[in-house]
Design a protein around this motif. Structure first.
Motif, PDB file in Angstrom:
ATOM      1  N   SER A  54       0.822  -1.202   0.000  1.00 49.81           N
ATOM      2  CA  SER A  54       0.000   0.000   0.000  1.00 49.81           C
ATOM      3  C   SER A  54       0.860   1.259   0.000  1.00 49.81           C
ATOM      4  O   SER A  54       2.053   1.223   0.318  1.00 49.81           O
ATOM      5  N   ASP A  55       0.240   2.374  -0.383  1.00 53.32           N
ATOM      6  CA  ASP A  55       0.836   3.704  -0.237  1.00 53.32           C
ATOM      7  C   ASP A  55       2.184   3.836  -0.951  1.00 53.32           C
ATOM      8  O   ASP A  55       3.137   4.410  -0.431  1.00 53.32           O
ATOM      9  N   ARG A  56       2.264   3.284  -2.159  1.00 53.27           N
ATOM     10  CA  ARG A  56       3.439   3.445  -3.034  1.00 53.27           C
ATOM     11  C   ARG A  56       4.724   2.866  -2.470  1.00 53.27           C
ATOM     12  O   ARG A  56       5.819   3.337  -2.778  1.00 53.27           O
ATOM     13  N   HIS A  57       4.607   1.862  -1.613  1.00 52.94           N
ATOM     14  CA  HIS A  57       5.794   1.128  -1.165  1.00 52.94           C
ATOM     15  C   HIS A  57       5.488  -0.359  -1.252  1.00 52.94           C
ATOM     16  O   HIS A  57       4.399  -0.791  -0.856  1.00 52.94           O
ATOM     17  N   PHE A  58       6.439  -1.124  -1.756  1.00 52.40           N
ATOM     18  CA  PHE A  58       6.251  -2.574  -1.798  1.00 52.40           C
ATOM     19  C   PHE A  58       6.476  -3.145  -0.409  1.00 52.40           C
ATOM     20  O   PHE A  58       5.532  -3.514   0.276  1.00 52.40           O
ATOM     21  N   CYS A  59       7.731  -3.179   0.039  1.00 51.17           N
ATOM     22  CA  CYS A  59       8.015  -3.708   1.375  1.00 51.17           C
ATOM     23  C   CYS A  59       9.444  -3.353   1.759  1.00 51.17           C
ATOM     24  O   CYS A  59      10.382  -3.607   0.994  1.00 51.17           O
ATOM     25  N   ALA A  60       9.607  -2.794   2.957  1.00 49.15           N
ATOM     26  CA  ALA A  60      10.927  -2.385   3.446  1.00 49.15           C
ATOM     27  C   ALA A  60      11.650  -3.504   4.188  1.00 49.15           C
ATOM     28  O   ALA A  60      12.694  -3.270   4.786  1.00 49.15           O
ATOM     29  N   GLY A  61      11.094  -4.719   4.167  1.00 48.36           N
ATOM     30  CA  GLY A  61      11.755  -5.843   4.809  1.00 48.36           C
ATOM     31  C   GLY A  61      11.079  -6.242   6.105  1.00 48.36           C
ATOM     32  O   GLY A  61       9.912  -5.905   6.353  1.00 48.36           O
ATOM     33  N   PHE A  62      11.794  -6.965   6.939  1.00 47.40           N
ATOM     34  CA  PHE A  62      11.266  -7.341   8.256  1.00 47.40           C
ATOM     35  C   PHE A  62      11.273  -6.115   9.156  1.00 47.40           C
ATOM     36  O   PHE A  62      12.210  -5.312   9.131  1.00 47.40           O
ATOM     37  N   ASP A  63      10.228  -5.965   9.943  1.00 51.36           N
ATOM     38  CA  ASP A  63      10.113  -4.821  10.838  1.00 51.36           C
ATOM     39  C   ASP A  63      11.109  -4.982  11.990  1.00 51.36           C
ATOM     40  O   ASP A  63      10.916  -5.820  12.878  1.00 51.36           O
ATOM     41  N   LEU A  64      12.174  -4.197  11.973  1.00 49.40           N
ATOM     42  CA  LEU A  64      13.213  -4.338  12.999  1.00 49.40           C
ATOM     43  C   LEU A  64      12.714  -3.969  14.391  1.00 49.40           C
ATOM     44  O   LEU A  64      13.334  -4.339  15.387  1.00 49.40           O
ATOM     45  N   HIS A  98      10.137   0.929  -2.540  1.00 51.90           N
ATOM     46  CA  HIS A  98      11.248   0.068  -2.147  1.00 51.90           C
ATOM     47  C   HIS A  98      10.842  -1.393  -1.995  1.00 51.90           C
ATOM     48  O   HIS A  98       9.831  -1.706  -1.372  1.00 51.90           O
ATOM     49  N   ALA A  99      11.656  -2.273  -2.567  1.00 56.20           N
ATOM     50  CA  ALA A  99      11.594  -3.717  -2.332  1.00 56.20           C
ATOM     51  C   ALA A  99      12.986  -4.097  -1.846  1.00 56.20           C
ATOM     52  O   ALA A  99      13.861  -4.462  -2.634  1.00 56.20           O
ATOM     53  N   VAL A 100      13.201  -3.966  -0.559  1.00 60.03           N
ATOM     54  CA  VAL A 100      14.556  -4.078  -0.019  1.00 60.03           C
ATOM     55  C   VAL A 100      14.573  -5.050   1.163  1.00 60.03           C
ATOM     56  O   VAL A 100      13.561  -5.293   1.814  1.00 60.03           O
ATOM     57  N   ALA A 101      15.786  -5.611   1.419  1.00 61.27           N
ATOM     58  CA  ALA A 101      15.969  -6.578   2.505  1.00 61.27           C
ATOM     59  C   ALA A 101      14.958  -7.706   2.338  1.00 61.27           C
ATOM     60  O   ALA A 101      14.861  -8.300   1.275  1.00 61.27           O
ATOM     61  N   GLY A 102      14.159  -7.993   3.372  1.00 56.16           N
ATOM     62  CA  GLY A 102      13.142  -9.024   3.246  1.00 56.16           C
ATOM     63  C   GLY A 102      12.110  -8.713   2.180  1.00 56.16           C
ATOM     64  O   GLY A 102      11.498  -9.629   1.613  1.00 56.16           O
ATOM     65  N   GLY A 103      11.903  -7.441   1.888  1.00 57.01           N
ATOM     66  CA  GLY A 103      10.999  -7.066   0.800  1.00 57.01           C
ATOM     67  C   GLY A 103      11.530  -7.507  -0.551  1.00 57.01           C
ATOM     68  O   GLY A 103      10.769  -7.909  -1.439  1.00 57.01           O
ATOM     69  N   GLY A 122      17.223  -3.765  -3.203  1.00 56.91           N
ATOM     70  CA  GLY A 122      18.509  -3.774  -2.526  1.00 56.91           C
ATOM     71  C   GLY A 122      18.531  -4.644  -1.288  1.00 56.91           C
ATOM     72  O   GLY A 122      17.496  -4.883  -0.658  1.00 56.91           O
ATOM     73  N   VAL A 123      19.740  -5.095  -0.939  1.00 57.62           N
ATOM     74  CA  VAL A 123      19.945  -5.880   0.289  1.00 57.62           C
ATOM     75  C   VAL A 123      20.280  -4.891   1.405  1.00 57.62           C
ATOM     76  O   VAL A 123      21.396  -4.867   1.936  1.00 57.62           O
ATOM     77  N   TYR A 124      19.331  -4.046   1.746  1.00 57.17           N
ATOM     78  CA  TYR A 124      19.570  -2.976   2.712  1.00 57.17           C
ATOM     79  C   TYR A 124      19.890  -3.503   4.109  1.00 57.17           C
ATOM     80  O   TYR A 124      20.503  -2.806   4.921  1.00 57.17           O
ATOM     81  N   CYS A 125      19.487  -4.736   4.401  1.00 57.44           N
ATOM     82  CA  CYS A 125      19.785  -5.310   5.714  1.00 57.44           C
ATOM     83  C   CYS A 125      21.284  -5.532   5.914  1.00 57.44           C
ATOM     84  O   CYS A 125      21.724  -5.811   7.043  1.00 57.44           O
ATOM     85  N   ARG A 126      22.081  -5.357   4.851  1.00 59.93           N
ATOM     86  CA  ARG A 126      23.534  -5.446   4.988  1.00 59.93           C
ATOM     87  C   ARG A 126      24.040  -4.470   6.041  1.00 59.93           C
ATOM     88  O   ARG A 126      24.984  -4.752   6.784  1.00 59.93           O
ATOM     89  N   THR A 155      27.484  -5.567  -1.223  1.00 53.60           N
ATOM     90  CA  THR A 155      27.497  -4.109  -1.073  1.00 53.60           C
ATOM     91  C   THR A 155      26.225  -3.552  -0.461  1.00 53.60           C
ATOM     92  O   THR A 155      26.241  -2.473   0.135  1.00 53.60           O
ATOM     93  N   GLY A 156      25.105  -4.241  -0.637  1.00 49.63           N
ATOM     94  CA  GLY A 156      23.831  -3.727  -0.153  1.00 49.63           C
ATOM     95  C   GLY A 156      23.341  -2.513  -0.911  1.00 49.63           C
ATOM     96  O   GLY A 156      22.381  -1.860  -0.496  1.00 49.63           O
ATOM     97  N   ARG A 157      23.979  -2.208  -2.022  1.00 48.32           N
ATOM     98  CA  ARG A 157      23.674  -0.958  -2.734  1.00 48.32           C
ATOM     99  C   ARG A 157      22.263  -0.964  -3.336  1.00 48.32           C
ATOM    100  O   ARG A 157      21.712  -2.018  -3.644  1.00 48.32           O
TER     101      ARG A 157
END
Length: 255
Positions: A54-64, A98-103, A122-126, A155-157
């Motif tokens: 929702s709201d123009r975001h796919f998923c930022a990963g697992f909720d830390l 963003h579709a990053v980390a777990g996303g 991206g692998v932002y969880c790096r 790199t997580g870039r």
């Protein structure tokens, strides 16, 4: 509701709905995602599914913020939800933002990825020392190749949509705000094909990773028995009657 499920004809649309967290997945949302896709798998009338946010975001990963609130079981289901499921029907990711980390791992779990022009992978969880445990180190190399996968993993870039399409990570790139509509059109096209044959071919493409070349070819040959027996004769008859001549897909596109 952190997960919303809608139906559009033969297409099930599953939306992660945690906009305040950029659709990051907590344990309750992971369970809801698994339940949604289990229901899709069991629904004989649902031929394809879309996973989006929702709201123009796919998923930022697992909720830390939820780290430590549940016990991780490596033998259990994936922390992001359905990532250790192999469904018998296709799922398309519709990616805005963003579709990053777990996303990213959720997007990799899907069969196809339709990305908006400004989408970021991206692998932002790096940055936080959080490992890829929802298929990222397995599916990413299989989709983009070992070298490109290691570039992203080490790199997580951020990887923009244009590059993602060039390396095979994104299958379609569309204008911002159009990812869901484009994914829905694609899902309906896929849903219009003869299903037994298509889904058999799809599963064979996944299962071939389990074998050497000889075993994979043997598996493919045996997997083709049921589609040949139950669908191919009718399809051949339609062709002889004029459907699909000259490579036309019009009969399957609603044209």
């Amino acid at each position: 509701m952190s997960v919303i499920v809608d139906q559009d004809g033969p297409v099930t649309i599953v939306t992660i709905n945690r906009p305040a967290r950029r659709n990051a997945v907590d344990p309750a949302t992971a369970v809801a995602l698994r339940d949604a896709f289990a229901a899709f798998a069991a629904d004989a009338g649902a031929r394809a599914a879309i996973l989006t946010g929702s709201d123009r975001h796919f998923c930022a990963g697992f909720d830390l913020h939820a780290v430590g609130t549940s016990h991780y079981d490596p033998e259990g289901p994936g922390p992001m939800g359905p990532t250790r499921m192999l469904l018998e029907k296709p799922v398309i990711a519709a990616i805005e933002g963003h579709a990053v980390a777990g996303g990213l791992e959720l997007a990799l779990w899907c069969d196809l990825r339709v990305a908006a022009a400004s989408a970021i992978f991206g692998v932002y969880c790096r940055r936080w020392g959080v490992p890829l445990i929802d298929g990222g180190t397995v599916r990413l190399p299989r989709i983009v190749g070992q070298g490109r996968a290691l570039d992203m993993i080490l790199t997580g870039r951020p990887v923009a949509a244009e590059e993602a399409q060039r390396i095979g990570l994104a299958d379609r790139v569309v204008a911002d705000g159009e990812a869901l509509a484009a994914a829905l059109a694609l899902a309906k096209q896929i849903a219009a094909f003869p299903q037994i044959c298509m889904n058999s071919d799809r599963l064979s493409a996944y299962r071939q990773w389990d074998f050497d070349i000889e075993g994979a070819l043997a598996h493919e040959a045996h997997a083709g028995v049921v589609p040949l027996r139950e669908g191919a004769a009718a399809g051949a008859r339609r062709f002889t009657e004029g459907t699909g001549r000259g490579g036309s897909f019009a009969a399957f596109n609603g044209d």
